[in-house]
Design a protein around this motif. Structure first.
Motif, PDB file in Angstrom:
ATOM      1  N   UNK A   1       0.831  -1.198   0.000  1.00 51.31           N
ATOM      2  CA  UNK A   1       0.000   0.000   0.000  1.00 51.31           C
ATOM      3  C   UNK A   1       0.864   1.246   0.000  1.00 51.31           C
ATOM      4  N   UNK A   2       0.344   2.268  -0.668  1.00 47.35           N
ATOM      5  CA  UNK A   2       0.969   3.575  -0.631  1.00 47.35           C
ATOM      6  C   UNK A   2       0.220   4.493   0.308  1.00 47.35           C
ATOM      7  N   UNK A   3       0.150   5.759  -0.069  1.00 46.82           N
ATOM      8  CA  UNK A   3      -0.451   6.778   0.791  1.00 46.82           C
ATOM      9  C   UNK A   3      -1.976   6.713   0.806  1.00 46.82           C
ATOM     10  N   UNK A   4      -2.600   6.370  -0.334  1.00 46.85           N
ATOM     11  CA  UNK A   4      -4.070   6.440  -0.444  1.00 46.85           C
ATOM     12  C   UNK A   4      -4.645   5.156  -1.037  1.00 46.85           C
ATOM     13  N   UNK A   5      -4.538   4.000  -0.361  1.00 46.73           N
ATOM     14  CA  UNK A   5      -4.954   2.738  -0.970  1.00 46.73           C
ATOM     15  C   UNK A   5      -6.445   2.402  -0.855  1.00 46.73           C
ATOM     16  N   UNK A   6      -7.173   3.108   0.010  1.00 48.38           N
ATOM     17  CA  UNK A   6      -8.558   2.717   0.281  1.00 48.38           C
ATOM     18  C   UNK A   6      -9.431   2.812  -0.970  1.00 48.38           C
ATOM     19  N   UNK A   7     -10.174   1.737  -1.225  1.00 48.38           N
ATOM     20  CA  UNK A   7     -11.075   1.699  -2.379  1.00 48.38           C
ATOM     21  C   UNK A   7     -10.446   1.106  -3.628  1.00 48.38           C
ATOM     22  N   UNK A   8      -9.190   0.679  -3.513  1.00 51.43           N
ATOM     23  CA  UNK A   8      -8.459   0.137  -4.669  1.00 51.43           C
ATOM     24  C   UNK A   8      -7.843  -1.218  -4.336  1.00 51.43           C
ATOM     25  N   UNK A   9      -7.665  -2.021  -5.385  1.00 51.08           N
ATOM     26  CA  UNK A   9      -6.866  -3.240  -5.290  1.00 51.08           C
ATOM     27  C   UNK A   9      -5.954  -3.309  -6.496  1.00 51.08           C
ATOM     28  N   UNK A  10      -4.875  -4.043  -6.356  1.00 54.77           N
ATOM     29  CA  UNK A  10      -3.934  -4.161  -7.476  1.00 54.77           C
ATOM     30  C   UNK A  10      -3.559  -5.616  -7.694  1.00 54.77           C
ATOM     31  N   UNK A  11      -3.058  -5.874  -8.897  1.00 58.22           N
ATOM     32  CA  UNK A  11      -2.520  -7.189  -9.229  1.00 58.22           C
ATOM     33  C   UNK A  11      -1.268  -6.993 -10.055  1.00 58.22           C
TER      34      UNK A  11
ATOM     35  N   UNK B   1     -13.275   9.178  -6.300  1.00 58.66           N
ATOM     36  CA  UNK B   1     -12.221   8.544  -7.089  1.00 58.66           C
ATOM     37  C   UNK B   1     -12.076   9.156  -8.476  1.00 58.66           C
ATOM     38  N   UNK B   2     -12.833  10.183  -8.748  1.00 57.49           N
ATOM     39  CA  UNK B   2     -12.636  10.957  -9.976  1.00 57.49           C
ATOM     40  C   UNK B   2     -11.249  11.584  -9.926  1.00 57.49           C
TER      41      UNK B   2
END
Lengths: 113, 112
Positions: free
Chosen positions: B57-67, B85-86
């Motif tokens: 996670x970085x500074x603003x991870x809430x609401x996102x996922x990565x692969x 998230x705009x």
């Protein structure tokens, strides 16, 4: 809290003027400071500074780091309309498994003909 | 070399919809990053991947996922989009021995 602050937020000059953009930082475990130029799309790399007092130069652009003052300046001489862009300063700190950057909010430079 | 590519360039979502932003790099870089850029706020790190198989996670991870699908590709997923998230989303990559990051052209996302 780690902070990278750029000033001014925006600047309007005429072609031929010289400008100085500032970046100050308050971070733990400083490693390096980078400058990027962002025109319409992706930021592009300009300089990386790690040592105090050593100027990096590329054409009309130059930059220097002052670790005592926790700051850096980016100078642009004989500005041209093509220099109009957002200039971003970023600081690398030692943390985590990848080398991360913390960015300032940028200085919007507008060069008028 | 194309460098870092991102798809799509533009996207409009309704609140609650999901989508995946794609990023690929052909520079054989180990590390990849996702940022968002909002007016007056510079670039903020969402997630990063130091190497294939790892994400953090970085500074603003809430609401996102990565692969991190493989060494080339790093995707960002919004499971249930919100107007907050705009933003413009940038993907970047760097070699593990250097800090210089190379950025993709960005995706402009609007959530209504």
């Amino acid at each position: 809290e780690d902070k990278v602050v750029q000033s001014p937020l925006s600047l309007v000059v005429h072609e031929g003027d010289t400008v100085t953009l500032n970046c100050s930082y308050e971070v733990t475990n400083f490693r390096s400071l980078l400058w990027y130029k962002q025109e319409k799309k992706a930021p592009t790399f300009l300089f990386m500074l790690t040592s105090s007092g050593i100027e990096k130069k590329s054409g009309r652009l130059s930059s220097i780091l002052d670790k005592k003052e926790l700051s850096s300046i980016l100078n642009i001489t004989a500005t041209q309309t093509g220099d109009s862009a957002i200039y971003l300063c970023a600081v690398e700190m030692s943390s985590g498994s990848a080398r991360q950057l913390t960015f300032g909010s940028g200085t919007q430079l507008t060069v008028l003909p | 070399n194309a460098g870092v590519t991102q798809t799509p360039k533009f996207q409009v979502l309704k609140t609650g919809q999901s989508m995946t932003l794609q990023c690929a790099q052909d520079m054989n870089h180990n590390s990849m990053y996702w940022y968002r850029q909002d007016p007056g706020m510079g670039l903020r790190l969402i997630y990063y991947s130091a190497s294939e198989g790892t994400t953090d996670k970085g500074e603003v991870p809430n609401g996102y996922n990565v692969s991190r699908l493989n060494k080339r590709e790093f995707s960002l997923r919004l499971e249930s989009a919100a107007p907050s998230q705009t933003s413009v989303y940038f993907c970047a990559s760097s070699d593990h021995s250097g800090i210089v990051q190379y950025f993709g052209p960005g995706t402009r996302l609007t959530v209504t």
